[in-house]
Structure formats: structure tokens, C-alpha cells
Design a protein around this motif. Structure first.
Motif, short mmCIF file in Angstrom:
data_model
loop_
_atom_site.label_atom_id
_atom_site.label_comp_id
_atom_site.label_asym_id
_atom_site.label_seq_id
_atom_site.Cartn_x
_atom_site.Cartn_y
_atom_site.Cartn_z
N SER A 265 0.84 -1.19 0.00
CA SER A 265 0.00 0.00 0.00
C SER A 265 0.88 1.24 0.00
CB SER A 265 -0.95 0.02 1.20
OG SER A 265 -0.21 -0.01 2.41
N ILE A 266 0.26 2.36 -0.39
CA ILE A 266 0.98 3.62 -0.48
C ILE A 266 0.03 4.75 -0.14
CG2 ILE A 266 0.51 3.83 -2.97
CD1 ILE A 266 3.35 5.06 -3.24
N ASP A 267 0.53 5.74 0.59
CA ASP A 267 -0.33 6.86 0.96
C ASP A 267 -0.39 7.88 -0.17
OD1 ASP A 267 1.77 9.01 3.09
OD2 ASP A 267 2.11 8.17 1.10
N PHE A 268 -1.18 8.93 0.03
CA PHE A 268 -1.42 9.88 -1.06
C PHE A 268 -0.14 10.55 -1.52
CE2 PHE A 268 -3.93 12.51 -3.70
CZ PHE A 268 -3.32 13.75 -3.72
N SER A 269 0.72 10.92 -0.60
CA SER A 269 1.95 11.63 -0.96
C SER A 269 3.00 10.71 -1.58
CB SER A 269 2.55 12.31 0.27
OG SER A 269 3.10 11.33 1.15
N GLY A 270 2.85 9.41 -1.36
CA GLY A 270 3.87 8.47 -1.81
C GLY A 270 5.01 8.34 -0.83
N GLY B 85 11.31 -6.27 -0.60
CA GLY B 85 12.59 -6.40 -1.29
C GLY B 85 12.46 -6.86 -2.73
N ARG B 86 11.29 -7.36 -3.12
CA ARG B 86 11.07 -7.81 -4.51
C ARG B 86 10.06 -6.93 -5.25
NH1 ARG B 86 8.74 -12.53 -5.52
NH2 ARG B 86 7.55 -12.61 -3.54
N PHE B 87 9.05 -6.47 -4.54
CA PHE B 87 8.00 -5.65 -5.14
C PHE B 87 8.16 -4.20 -4.70
CE2 PHE B 87 4.51 -9.18 -5.54
CZ PHE B 87 5.42 -9.98 -6.21
N ALA B 88 7.73 -3.29 -5.56
CA ALA B 88 7.75 -1.87 -5.23
C ALA B 88 6.46 -1.21 -5.70
CB ALA B 88 8.95 -1.19 -5.87
N ILE B 89 5.85 -0.45 -4.81
CA ILE B 89 4.61 0.25 -5.16
C ILE B 89 4.92 1.73 -5.34
CG2 ILE B 89 3.97 0.62 -2.73
CD1 ILE B 89 1.03 0.19 -3.59
N SER B 90 4.27 2.34 -6.30
CA SER B 90 4.44 3.77 -6.55
C SER B 90 3.13 4.32 -7.10
CB SER B 90 5.59 4.03 -7.53
OG SER B 90 5.33 3.40 -8.77
N ARG B 91 3.03 5.64 -7.13
CA ARG B 91 1.79 6.23 -7.64
C ARG B 91 2.10 7.53 -8.37
NH1 ARG B 91 -2.18 7.15 -2.84
NH2 ARG B 91 -3.43 8.22 -4.44
N ASP B 92 1.20 7.89 -9.25
CA ASP B 92 1.27 9.13 -10.01
C ASP B 92 -0.06 9.83 -9.81
OD1 ASP B 92 1.11 11.15 -11.95
OD2 ASP B 92 2.38 10.04 -13.35
N ASN B 93 -0.08 10.87 -8.98
CA ASN B 93 -1.33 11.53 -8.66
C ASN B 93 -1.85 12.43 -9.79
OD1 ASN B 93 -1.48 10.33 -6.15
ND2 ASN B 93 -0.38 11.98 -5.12
N VAL B 94 -1.01 12.73 -10.73
CA VAL B 94 -1.48 13.49 -11.90
C VAL B 94 -2.29 12.57 -12.81
CG1 VAL B 94 -0.78 14.77 -13.95
CG2 VAL B 94 0.44 15.11 -11.78
N LYS B 95 -1.78 11.37 -12.99
CA LYS B 95 -2.48 10.40 -13.85
C LYS B 95 -3.47 9.55 -13.06
CE LYS B 95 1.40 9.97 -17.06
NZ LYS B 95 2.38 9.04 -17.69
N ASN B 96 -3.48 9.70 -11.73
CA ASN B 96 -4.35 8.87 -10.86
C ASN B 96 -4.10 7.39 -11.09
OD1 ASN B 96 -5.65 10.86 -9.38
ND2 ASN B 96 -7.27 11.12 -10.90
N THR B 97 -2.85 7.01 -11.04
CA THR B 97 -2.50 5.61 -11.21
C THR B 97 -1.61 5.13 -10.06
OG1 THR B 97 -0.58 6.19 -12.56
CG2 THR B 97 -2.63 5.71 -13.73
N VAL B 98 -1.67 3.85 -9.80
CA VAL B 98 -0.77 3.20 -8.86
C VAL B 98 -0.16 2.00 -9.57
CG1 VAL B 98 -2.60 1.81 -7.82
CG2 VAL B 98 -0.50 2.23 -6.55
N THR B 99 1.12 1.80 -9.36
CA THR B 99 1.86 0.76 -10.05
C THR B 99 2.50 -0.20 -9.05
OG1 THR B 99 2.35 2.22 -11.91
CG2 THR B 99 3.78 0.31 -11.62
N LEU B 100 2.48 -1.47 -9.38
CA LEU B 100 3.18 -2.47 -8.59
C LEU B 100 4.24 -3.10 -9.48
CD1 LEU B 100 3.24 -3.92 -5.80
CD2 LEU B 100 1.89 -5.75 -6.89
N GLN B 101 5.49 -2.80 -9.20
CA GLN B 101 6.61 -3.39 -9.92
C GLN B 101 6.99 -4.68 -9.21
OE1 GLN B 101 8.24 -2.38 -12.81
NE2 GLN B 101 9.31 -4.34 -12.63
N MET B 102 6.88 -5.78 -9.94
CA MET B 102 7.14 -7.09 -9.35
C MET B 102 8.44 -7.64 -9.95
SD MET B 102 3.22 -8.41 -9.87
CE MET B 102 3.53 -10.03 -9.19
N ASN B 103 9.44 -7.82 -9.14
CA ASN B 103 10.72 -8.36 -9.59
C ASN B 103 10.98 -9.72 -8.95
OD1 ASN B 103 11.25 -5.93 -11.03
ND2 ASN B 103 12.09 -4.98 -9.18
#
Length: 123
Positions: free
Chosen positions: A50-55, A66-84
Motif C-alpha cells: 500500500s501507499i499513501d497519497f503523498s507516496g 525487497g522484490r515488489f515496489a509500489i508507486s503512484r502518479d497523482n497526476v495520472k491517478n495511477t498506482v503501479t506495482l513493480q514485481m521483480n
């Protein structure tokens, strides 16, 4: 009401990477926290990240730390889960969710849900 639409699932080999995205629309201010859950066949839905509004604050399940990373773009209103370095045990339907508490791993604290996207990791 918040609408969430996931994309990016698929079939990958163990050790590969995959990126999931979720587009949010509607009253997004009512769910400042965005998160990912997953559900494997025959198992309960479990928290992933999970990620808060500010990131600035994020929370991860121990199984993906350590394997996954969550991020968000509040301009595009998207949240991304990078799975490595994905593993066969990462196979599940992944759901995007909207809530209010970044450090909560309970699905009950998330009020908005997407339809899910299938991730299958082959060994």
C-alpha cells in the motif's frame, strides 16, 4: 464512488519482472491510500502493498518485501506495482484497492476494489 481498473497481468517465468498498473477515477479523494491485494485459488485474499497519497509512506507484506515496489502518479491517478524476481507462489489474481490507512493490511479497511488481473508465474 471510486472506480479502479487494473492492467498488466500475464504469464511470466520465475525470476522475471512484471508491472501491474491501476487507474483510479471518480471520488479518489475519499480513498487517499491505494493498495494491492492478491488471491490465489483456494486461499483468502491477502495484502501485498500500500501507499499513501503523498507516496512518502509505503507498506509491504513480508513475502514481497525487497522484490515488489509500489508507486503512484497523482497526476495520472495511477498506482503501479513493480514485481521483480517473481516466484510461482506469487501466482494469484491481483486486486487494486482504495482505502484510508496505509499501515492496515486488512481488506476490511479498503472500500473500493478493482476487478482484478491474473498473474501466473511458471516454474
Amino acid at each position: 464512488q471510486v472506480q479502479l481498473v487494473e492492467s498488466g497481468g500475464g504469464l511470466v517465468q520465475a525470476g522475471a519482472s512484471l508491472r501491474l498498473s491501476c487507474a483510479a477515477s471518480g471520488r479518489t479523494f475519499s480513498t487517499p491510500v491505494l493498495g494491492w491485494f492478491r488471491q490465489a485459488p483456494g486461499k483468502e485474499r491477502e495484502f501485498v502493498a500500500s501507499i499513501d497519497f503523498s507516496g512518502g509512506s509505503t507498506n509491504y507484506a513480508d513475502s514481497v518485501k525487497g522484490r515488489f515496489a509500489i508507486s503512484r502518479d497523482n497526476v495520472k491517478n495511477t498506482v503501479t506495482l513493480q514485481m521483480n524476481s517473481v516466484k510461482p507462489e506469487d501466482t494469484a489474481v491481483y486486486f487494486c484497492a482504495g482505502g484510508r490507512f496505509v499501515y492496515s493490511s486488512s481488506a476490511n479497511t479498503y472500500s473500493s476494489w478493482g476487478q482484478g488481473t491474473q498473474v501466473t508465474v511458471a516454474s
